[in-house]
Design a protein around this motif. Structure first.
Motif, PDB file in Angstrom:
ATOM      1  N   ARG A 151     -10.759 -18.106  -5.854  1.00  0.00           N
ATOM      2  CA  ARG A 151     -11.355 -16.973  -6.570  1.00  0.00           C
ATOM      3  C   ARG A 151     -10.577 -15.681  -6.422  1.00  0.00           C
ATOM      4  NH1 ARG A 151     -16.558 -16.392  -3.996  1.00  0.00           N
ATOM      5  NH2 ARG A 151     -16.565 -14.503  -5.258  1.00  0.00           N
ATOM      6  N   VAL A 152      -9.532 -15.704  -5.594  1.00  0.00           N
ATOM      7  CA  VAL A 152      -8.775 -14.469  -5.353  1.00  0.00           C
ATOM      8  C   VAL A 152      -7.384 -14.586  -5.971  1.00  0.00           C
ATOM      9  CG1 VAL A 152      -7.773 -12.974  -3.573  1.00  0.00           C
ATOM     10  CG2 VAL A 152     -10.049 -13.958  -3.220  1.00  0.00           C
ATOM     11  N   ARG A 153      -7.085 -13.678  -6.886  1.00  0.00           N
ATOM     12  CA  ARG A 153      -5.754 -13.665  -7.515  1.00  0.00           C
ATOM     13  C   ARG A 153      -4.980 -12.489  -6.942  1.00  0.00           C
ATOM     14  NH1 ARG A 153      -3.583 -11.575 -12.588  1.00  0.00           N
ATOM     15  NH2 ARG A 153      -5.593 -10.721 -13.259  1.00  0.00           N
ATOM     16  N   LEU A 154      -3.733 -12.737  -6.534  1.00  0.00           N
ATOM     17  CA  LEU A 154      -2.923 -11.692  -5.917  1.00  0.00           C
ATOM     18  C   LEU A 154      -1.974 -11.100  -6.941  1.00  0.00           C
ATOM     19  CD1 LEU A 154      -2.006 -13.568  -2.614  1.00  0.00           C
ATOM     20  CD2 LEU A 154      -3.985 -12.145  -3.099  1.00  0.00           C
ATOM     21  N   LEU A 155      -1.846  -9.787  -6.908  1.00  0.00           N
ATOM     22  CA  LEU A 155      -1.010  -9.097  -7.874  1.00  0.00           C
ATOM     23  C   LEU A 155      -0.162  -8.088  -7.120  1.00  0.00           C
ATOM     24  CD1 LEU A 155      -0.682  -9.074 -10.941  1.00  0.00           C
ATOM     25  CD2 LEU A 155      -2.578  -7.465 -11.082  1.00  0.00           C
ATOM     26  N   GLN A 156       1.157  -8.319  -7.074  1.00  0.00           N
ATOM     27  CA  GLN A 156       2.025  -7.355  -6.408  1.00  0.00           C
ATOM     28  C   GLN A 156       2.394  -6.269  -7.409  1.00  0.00           C
ATOM     29  OE1 GLN A 156       5.850  -8.662  -4.970  1.00  0.00           O
ATOM     30  NE2 GLN A 156       6.309  -6.590  -4.255  1.00  0.00           N
ATOM     31  N   ALA A 157       2.035  -5.027  -7.105  1.00  0.00           N
ATOM     32  CA  ALA A 157       2.312  -3.924  -8.020  1.00  0.00           C
ATOM     33  C   ALA A 157       2.283  -2.627  -7.241  1.00  0.00           C
ATOM     34  CB  ALA A 157       1.254  -3.886  -9.122  1.00  0.00           C
ATOM     35  N   ASP A 158       3.078  -1.671  -7.693  1.00  0.00           N
ATOM     36  CA  ASP A 158       3.120  -0.357  -7.073  1.00  0.00           C
ATOM     37  C   ASP A 158       2.226   0.582  -7.891  1.00  0.00           C
ATOM     38  OD1 ASP A 158       3.672   2.081  -5.993  1.00  0.00           O
ATOM     39  OD2 ASP A 158       5.851   1.885  -6.092  1.00  0.00           O
ATOM     40  N   VAL A 195      -1.751   7.218  -2.787  1.00  0.00           N
ATOM     41  CA  VAL A 195      -1.152   7.249  -4.120  1.00  0.00           C
ATOM     42  C   VAL A 195      -0.590   8.641  -4.405  1.00  0.00           C
ATOM     43  CG1 VAL A 195      -1.652   6.979  -6.588  1.00  0.00           C
ATOM     44  CG2 VAL A 195      -2.737   5.460  -4.920  1.00  0.00           C
ATOM     45  N   GLU A 196       0.605   8.693  -4.995  1.00  0.00           N
ATOM     46  CA  GLU A 196       1.239  10.003  -5.240  1.00  0.00           C
ATOM     47  C   GLU A 196       0.465  10.848  -6.240  1.00  0.00           C
ATOM     48  OE1 GLU A 196       5.237   9.074  -6.335  1.00  0.00           O
ATOM     49  OE2 GLU A 196       5.951   9.221  -4.264  1.00  0.00           O
ATOM     50  N   ASP A 197      -0.050  10.208  -7.306  1.00  0.00           N
ATOM     51  CA  ASP A 197      -0.758  10.967  -8.340  1.00  0.00           C
ATOM     52  C   ASP A 197      -2.117  10.303  -8.603  1.00  0.00           C
ATOM     53  OD1 ASP A 197      -1.606  12.428 -10.494  1.00  0.00           O
ATOM     54  OD2 ASP A 197       0.178  12.091 -11.728  1.00  0.00           O
TER      55      ASP A 197
END
Length: 273
Positions: free
Chosen positions: A98-105, A128-130
């Motif tokens: 049930r857990v999907r991993l998403l690598q993102a900045d 987070v910068e902005d």
């Protein structure tokens, strides 16, 4: 954890940070269940898709998966190391499907999340910068009536239970506040500016005593963070007191002290109208 921007962490730091997040889970686990229950009460429908932004090692992700048993959870983090730990933890709890991993900045852009009914950002927005930009993107990703839960801390937890220790921690926190911008802002106005309707705000006082077994390592991580960041900002007596707490063989060492975990988390539930 400490209000640094993520990209200042190097790999060794990152695995230390992952350890600290795991300890945070061990120390604050029971509180998370209370928090996800509160978020569930704010949601006007049972979430089917939940996104966890800045998931770290996944304590929040897995608490959400347990709270909303029919939901798919998308866990977003920029660190492959954190996501590997999260994957292992999810499998260990039988939640891998049930857990999907998403690598993102998140500093670059909000990645495509499908259509989440609930977005969760716990102790991650201050990295987070902005944040204002990210919140506008979250607003656009949610359907009308969709919910965003933001959780923030009021600084590092307080751990020393005696009067002198508590006073020392208070001076450390004050020096830290004086040495830079407040890393833990009040997100209410920022949420409103991004188009959200803030439905509820609640403070969750945390007090865990006796402190759990992981608390000595946790306290060592927090106090050594103070020691390295406040070298030029604290009185010599206070630096010496921190050194004694952190030393292995001083009678005043952390391992001989009675510890307690105290702090406050603030949660905002915000709706896309």
């Amino acid at each position: 954890m400490e209000g640094h921007h993520h990209h200042e962490h190097h790999h060794g730091d990152e695995s230390a940070l992952a350890d600290l997040l795991d300890l945070d889970a061990e120390v604050l686990g029971p509180f998370l269940d209370e928090l996800t229950a509160w978020v569930g009460e704010q949601a006007d429908r049972t979430p089917r898709t939940v996104a966890d932004l800045g998931a770290g090692t996944g304590t929040g992700t897995l608490a959400l998966a347990r709270r909303f048993p029919v939901a798919d959870i998308v866990a977003v983090d920029r660190s492959p190391l954190m996501l590997d730990r999260l994957r292992a933890a999810a499998r260990g709890q039988g939640l891998g499907e049930r857990v999907r991993l998403l690598q993102a900045d998140l500093d670059a852009a909000l990645p495509p999340l499908g259509t989440p009914d609930l977005v969760w950002a716990a102790a991650s927005l201050h990295h987070v910068e902005d944040p204002a930009r990210l919140l506008r993107e979250v607003h656009a990703a949610l359907p009308p009536g969709g919910l965003l839960a933001v959780v923030e801390m009021d600084g590092m937890p307080r751990l020393l239970s005696d009067e002198a220790g508590a006073a020392l921690e208070a001076r450390c926190r004050e020096a830290l506040a004086g040495s830079g911008p407040d890393p833990y802002p009040d997100w209410g106005p920022v949420l409103a500016a991004a188009g959200f309707e803030v439905a509820a705000r609640r403070d969750f006082p945390i007090e865990v005593r006796p402190a759990p077994p992981g608390a000595v390592r946790y306290a060592r991580a927090v106090l050594s963070g103070y020691r390295s960041r406040l070298a030029g900002h604290l009185a010599a007596d206070d630096l010496a007191a921190l050194d004694r707490l952190l030393s292995a063989d001083s009678p005043e060492s952390l391992r001989h002290r009675e510890l307690v975990v105290r702090g406050t988390r603030t949660a905002w539930a915000a709706r896309r109208p």
